[in-house]
Design an enzyme around this catalytic site. Structure first.
Site, PDB file in Angstrom:
ATOM      1  N   LYS A  22     -54.450 -27.016  -5.951  1.00  0.00           N
ATOM      2  CA  LYS A  22     -55.451 -26.000  -6.309  1.00  0.00           C
ATOM      3  C   LYS A  22     -55.977 -26.255  -7.717  1.00  0.00           C
ATOM      4  O   LYS A  22     -57.181 -26.237  -7.973  1.00  0.00           O
ATOM      5  CB  LYS A  22     -54.839 -24.596  -6.253  1.00  0.00           C
ATOM      6  N   ASN A  23     -55.051 -26.517  -8.655  1.00  0.00           N
ATOM      7  CA  ASN A  23     -55.442 -26.624 -10.062  1.00  0.00           C
ATOM      8  C   ASN A  23     -56.070 -27.961 -10.424  1.00  0.00           C
ATOM      9  O   ASN A  23     -56.417 -28.179 -11.574  1.00  0.00           O
ATOM     10  CB  ASN A  23     -54.235 -26.304 -10.955  1.00  0.00           C
ATOM     11  N   ARG A  96     -60.151 -16.286 -12.590  1.00  0.00           N
ATOM     12  CA  ARG A  96     -60.528 -16.587 -13.974  1.00  0.00           C
ATOM     13  C   ARG A  96     -60.899 -18.056 -14.172  1.00  0.00           C
ATOM     14  O   ARG A  96     -61.631 -18.414 -15.090  1.00  0.00           O
ATOM     15  CB  ARG A  96     -59.425 -16.197 -14.934  1.00  0.00           C
ATOM     16  N   CYS A 120     -55.094 -10.386 -17.098  1.00  0.00           N
ATOM     17  CA  CYS A 120     -54.372 -10.979 -15.970  1.00  0.00           C
ATOM     18  C   CYS A 120     -52.949 -10.450 -16.002  1.00  0.00           C
ATOM     19  O   CYS A 120     -52.420 -10.152 -17.073  1.00  0.00           O
ATOM     20  CB  CYS A 120     -54.395 -12.501 -16.121  1.00  0.00           C
ATOM     21  N   ARG A 125     -54.447 -14.029 -21.768  1.00  0.00           N
ATOM     22  CA  ARG A 125     -55.172 -15.253 -21.377  1.00  0.00           C
ATOM     23  C   ARG A 125     -56.589 -15.305 -21.954  1.00  0.00           C
ATOM     24  O   ARG A 125     -57.571 -15.399 -21.208  1.00  0.00           O
ATOM     25  CB  ARG A 125     -55.180 -15.424 -19.870  1.00  0.00           C
ATOM     26  N   PRO A 126     -56.737 -15.290 -23.265  1.00  0.00           N
ATOM     27  CA  PRO A 126     -58.070 -15.391 -23.862  1.00  0.00           C
ATOM     28  C   PRO A 126     -58.667 -16.777 -23.604  1.00  0.00           C
ATOM     29  O   PRO A 126     -57.968 -17.686 -23.176  1.00  0.00           O
ATOM     30  CB  PRO A 126     -57.778 -15.197 -25.355  1.00  0.00           C
ATOM     31  N   ILE A 127     -59.966 -16.961 -23.855  1.00  0.00           N
ATOM     32  CA  ILE A 127     -60.600 -18.285 -23.706  1.00  0.00           C
ATOM     33  C   ILE A 127     -61.170 -18.752 -25.055  1.00  0.00           C
ATOM     34  O   ILE A 127     -62.115 -19.549 -25.101  1.00  0.00           O
ATOM     35  CB  ILE A 127     -61.682 -18.281 -22.611  1.00  0.00           C
ATOM     36  N   ASP A 128     -60.589 -18.259 -26.145  1.00  0.00           N
ATOM     37  CA  ASP A 128     -61.110 -18.599 -27.484  1.00  0.00           C
ATOM     38  C   ASP A 128     -61.138 -20.107 -27.712  1.00  0.00           C
ATOM     39  O   ASP A 128     -62.074 -20.631 -28.339  1.00  0.00           O
ATOM     40  CB  ASP A 128     -60.255 -17.909 -28.567  1.00  0.00           C
ATOM     41  N   ASP A 310     -45.426 -22.322 -13.924  1.00  0.00           N
ATOM     42  CA  ASP A 310     -45.759 -21.940 -12.548  1.00  0.00           C
ATOM     43  C   ASP A 310     -44.584 -22.107 -11.593  1.00  0.00           C
ATOM     44  O   ASP A 310     -44.700 -21.785 -10.416  1.00  0.00           O
ATOM     45  CB  ASP A 310     -46.955 -22.762 -12.044  1.00  0.00           C
ATOM     46  N   VAL A 332     -44.932 -19.933 -22.264  1.00  0.00           N
ATOM     47  CA  VAL A 332     -46.379 -20.160 -22.091  1.00  0.00           C
ATOM     48  C   VAL A 332     -47.146 -18.842 -21.958  1.00  0.00           C
ATOM     49  O   VAL A 332     -48.159 -18.643 -22.620  1.00  0.00           O
ATOM     50  CB  VAL A 332     -46.648 -21.079 -20.878  1.00  0.00           C
ATOM     51  N   ARG A 402     -53.931 -17.084  -2.557  1.00  0.00           N
ATOM     52  CA  ARG A 402     -54.768 -17.714  -3.576  1.00  0.00           C
ATOM     53  C   ARG A 402     -54.312 -19.137  -3.857  1.00  0.00           C
ATOM     54  O   ARG A 402     -55.088 -19.977  -4.288  1.00  0.00           O
ATOM     55  CB  ARG A 402     -54.711 -16.916  -4.876  1.00  0.00           C
TER      56      ARG A 402
HETATM   57  C1  EPZ Z   1     -53.702 -23.243 -16.061  1.00  0.00           C
HETATM   58  O1  EPZ Z   1     -54.192 -21.984 -16.530  1.00  0.00           O
HETATM   59  C2  EPZ Z   1     -53.333 -23.029 -14.602  1.00  0.00           C
HETATM   60  N1  EPZ Z   1     -54.510 -22.601 -13.864  1.00  0.00           N
HETATM   61  C3  EPZ Z   1     -52.244 -21.967 -14.512  1.00  0.00           C
HETATM   62  O2  EPZ Z   1     -51.834 -21.864 -13.153  1.00  0.00           O
HETATM   63  C4  EPZ Z   1     -51.043 -22.412 -15.326  1.00  0.00           C
HETATM   64  O3  EPZ Z   1     -50.092 -21.381 -15.356  1.00  0.00           O
HETATM   65  C5  EPZ Z   1     -51.471 -22.710 -16.781  1.00  0.00           C
HETATM   66  O4  EPZ Z   1     -52.543 -23.659 -16.796  1.00  0.00           O
HETATM   67  C6  EPZ Z   1     -50.336 -23.279 -17.608  1.00  0.00           C
HETATM   68  O5  EPZ Z   1     -49.800 -24.398 -17.017  1.00  0.00           O
HETATM   69  C7  EPZ Z   1     -55.441 -23.543 -13.515  1.00  0.00           C
HETATM   70  O6  EPZ Z   1     -55.338 -24.716 -13.805  1.00  0.00           O
HETATM   71  C8  EPZ Z   1     -56.613 -23.047 -12.746  1.00  0.00           C
HETATM   72  P1  EPZ Z   1     -53.691 -22.349 -20.419  1.00  0.00           P
HETATM   73  P2  EPZ Z   1     -54.943 -21.872 -17.928  1.00  0.00           P
HETATM   74  O7  EPZ Z   1     -55.065 -22.231 -20.958  1.00  0.00           O
HETATM   75  O8  EPZ Z   1     -55.689 -23.118 -18.214  1.00  0.00           O
HETATM   76  C9  EPZ Z   1     -53.219 -19.447 -24.151  1.00  0.00           C
HETATM   77  C10 EPZ Z   1     -51.275 -20.816 -11.128  1.00  0.00           C
HETATM   78  O9  EPZ Z   1     -50.288 -20.136 -10.854  1.00  0.00           O
HETATM   79  N2  EPZ Z   1     -54.655 -19.696 -24.392  1.00  0.00           N
HETATM   80  O10 EPZ Z   1     -53.064 -23.692 -20.429  1.00  0.00           O
HETATM   81  O11 EPZ Z   1     -55.664 -20.594 -17.922  1.00  0.00           O
HETATM   82  C11 EPZ Z   1     -52.952 -18.701 -22.853  1.00  0.00           C
HETATM   83  O12 EPZ Z   1     -53.086 -17.321 -23.005  1.00  0.00           O
HETATM   84  C12 EPZ Z   1     -51.980 -20.608 -12.477  1.00  0.00           C
HETATM   85  O13 EPZ Z   1     -51.750 -21.696 -10.411  1.00  0.00           O
HETATM   86  C13 EPZ Z   1     -55.251 -19.154 -25.506  1.00  0.00           C
HETATM   87  O14 EPZ Z   1     -54.615 -18.463 -26.302  1.00  0.00           O
HETATM   88  O15 EPZ Z   1     -53.697 -21.775 -18.924  1.00  0.00           O
HETATM   89  C14 EPZ Z   1     -51.537 -19.134 -22.516  1.00  0.00           C
HETATM   90  O16 EPZ Z   1     -50.631 -18.345 -23.209  1.00  0.00           O
HETATM   91  C15 EPZ Z   1     -51.481 -19.417 -13.207  1.00  0.00           C
HETATM   92  N3  EPZ Z   1     -56.574 -19.386 -25.706  1.00  0.00           N
HETATM   93  C16 EPZ Z   1     -51.503 -20.574 -23.017  1.00  0.00           C
HETATM   94  O17 EPZ Z   1     -52.563 -20.702 -23.969  1.00  0.00           O
HETATM   95  C17 EPZ Z   1     -57.331 -20.160 -24.843  1.00  0.00           C
HETATM   96  O18 EPZ Z   1     -58.539 -20.332 -25.061  1.00  0.00           O
HETATM   97  C18 EPZ Z   1     -51.681 -21.639 -21.939  1.00  0.00           C
HETATM   98  O19 EPZ Z   1     -52.763 -21.270 -21.148  1.00  0.00           O
HETATM   99  C19 EPZ Z   1     -56.700 -20.693 -23.723  1.00  0.00           C
HETATM  100  C20 EPZ Z   1     -55.357 -20.460 -23.515  1.00  0.00           C
END
Ligand code: EPZ
Length: 423
Positions: A22-23, A96, A120, A125-128, A310, A332, A402
């Site tokens: 999926k990812n 998201r 979530c 999970r911000p996107i900053d 995960d 994480v 999902r």
């Molecule tokens: C990906 O999410 C996966 N989703 C998630 O899988 C997975 O849990 C995660 O990576 C970690 O491995 C997809 O690939 C679609 P991150 P993502 O950005 O990219 C913080 C599942 O079960 N952060 O690596 O959203 C964030 O809050 C899902 O399949 C910021 O602070 O995760 C987290 O604490 C759930 N600012 C950490 O970083 C940002 O701009 C890692 O999040 C982005 C992230």
């Protein structure tokens, strides 16, 4: 709404094949926006999240069709010369990862209006980091009415050097996708190293992109004028594989998981061996067998190649049956223990203090009605139901759908007494 009923305590034996990831499928399908024409993406699991992304691309003016018969694992994406560069709230709020269209839209059309993903269950999970990276490439972004309103004043993004403050999987993917059509060289540092990032880079290189270093913390992208449509099969789903491997490691079980890549699972395999399960490479996959009671083992999640967050909930089920206490530390996400309350309903003995869960092993679990709260928590409840005596009823399985393709149909041939019913 469906629920899943499991009559547990039945030993599992046999072979199960994993689907595509999926990812990996989500970013590769989003990357299709980067080139006009007909793309063919293979090994795409038929999941709710993939259907949501397909609806989003259709909303933008693309045509997305899943193959039938022998090619039912493929998705054809036709991307027109011009699209409506908008990702509406109603689609983004359900998934998201829709934010992955932001980079491609800015790179190709220099403008985008993408809803901010809401909160979530597992964390803020911000996107900053996504926005900071895109701004570094020359995009102007402002938040308005719940949307990211973005444009590229120069018309084309410009290569730069950018370091993420935090390892982010989709952040790395979004900024890397934007950089492939930028002018000049981009160097991204502190990148996520997940196999899905590398698979996206492989697809982009097939489209004509120039990328080096994917899979490491430093990714270098030399921008090109344009890209061509891609034909790419995504990697197998290491988290689905991991879920079935944990099922095999439960006491009395022996399961062969085919189609997975052992190199993507090392951190998990190390823990399965440590609890006393036998892990044997076999043709086309891995065979895992759980002996008696698992040994207690401490687990700390971390970005790849560390132990995947995960897989934290699923691993907790195994540790809940261990002959002793284990410490699980979630580094994480800040709120990824929603499954603990439900596992306690099945008789597990787990206490949580901030990011650390103390799992005191019990001799057995007993079936009960439980509620899924997020994708991986629901997978853990299914595993717990398989191990428990009596009947477990998992509600809100839309979370499961999902990320798992027909999980009950994959588990039943292993001997699982599992079925889906209307709730
Ligand atoms: C990906 O999410 C996966 N989703 C998630 O899988 C997975 O849990 C995660 O990576 C970690 O491995 C997809 O690939 C679609 P991150 P993502 O950005 O990219 C913080 C599942 O079960 N952060 O690596 O959203 C964030 O809050 C899902 O399949 C910021 O602070 O995760 C987290 O604490 C759930 N600012 C950490 O970083 C940002 O701009 C890692 O999040 C982005 C992230």
């Amino acid at each position: 709404m469906d629920k899943i009923l499991i009559e547990g305590g039945v030993p599992l034996h046999g072979t199960v094949a994993v689907s595509g990831a999926k990812n990996a499928a989500l970013p590769v399908v989003a990357a299709a926006l980067l080139a006009e024409g007909d793309h063919r993406i293979g090994n795409v699991p038929d999941l709710a999240d993939v259907r949501t992304l397909s609806r989003l691309l259709a909303h933008m003016g693309c045509r997305v069709e899943r193959g039938t018969g022998d090619s039912r694992d493929s998705v054809e994406v036709r991307v027109p010369r011009d699209v409506r560069p908008e990702a509406p709230y109603d689609l983004v709020r359900t998934m998201r990862a829709s934010v992955l269209v932001l980079g491609p839209l800015l790179a190709r059309w220099g403008r985008a209006r993408v809803s901010l993903p809401g909160g979530c269950a597992i964390g803020a999970r911000p996107i900053d980091q996504h926005l900071r990276g895109l701004a570094a490439l020359g995009a102007e972004l402002r938040l308005e009415h719940g949307y990211v309103e973005a444009r590229v004043p120069r018309g084309r993004l410009s290569g730069t050097t950018f370091a993420f403050d935090k390892e982010t999987v989709t952040g790395t993917e979004n900024v890397m996708m934007a950089a492939v059509l930028a002018e000049g060289r981009t160097v991204l540092e502190s990148c996520a190293r997940e196999p899905e990032v590398s698979d996206l880079a492989a697809a982009l290189v097939r489209m004509g992109a120039r990328i080096e270093g994917a899979g490491t913390h430093r990714i270098q992208v030399d921008g090109v004028e344009s890209l061509r449509p891609v034909a790419h099969a995504v990697i197998p789903d290491r988290i689905e594989a991991g879920t079935f491997l944990v099922a095999g490691a439960l006491p009395g079980n022996r399961v062969t998981v085919t189609g997975c890549v052992p190199g993507h699972l090392e951190a998990l395999l190390e823990k399965l061996r440590a609890v006393g399960a036998s892990v044997v490479p076999v043709a086309g996959g891995l065979e895992v067998a759980g002996g008696g009671r698992p040994r207690p083992v401490d687990v700390k999640t971390a970005p790849f190649p560390g132990f995947p967050t995960d897989m934290q909930a699923q691993m907790m089920v195994l540790l809940a049956l261990a002959d002793g206490s284990s410490e699980v530390t979630e580094t994480v996400f800040e709120n990824r223990y929603m499954h603990v309350l439900e596992l306690r309903r099945l008789g597990a003995d787990i206490s949580v203090d901030g990011r650390v869960a103390l799992v005191r092993g019990v001799r057995g679990l007993s079936g009960a009605p439980v509620m899924a709260s997020d994708l991986r928590a629901s997978a853990a409840l299914v595993l717990a139901g398989l191990a428990a005596t009596g009947v477990t009823e998992v509600r809100r399985v839309y979370h499961l759908d999902r990320g798992y393709e027909r999980i009950e149909q994959k588990l039943a041939p292993l001997g699982a007494r599992i079925r889906r019913e209307k709730a």
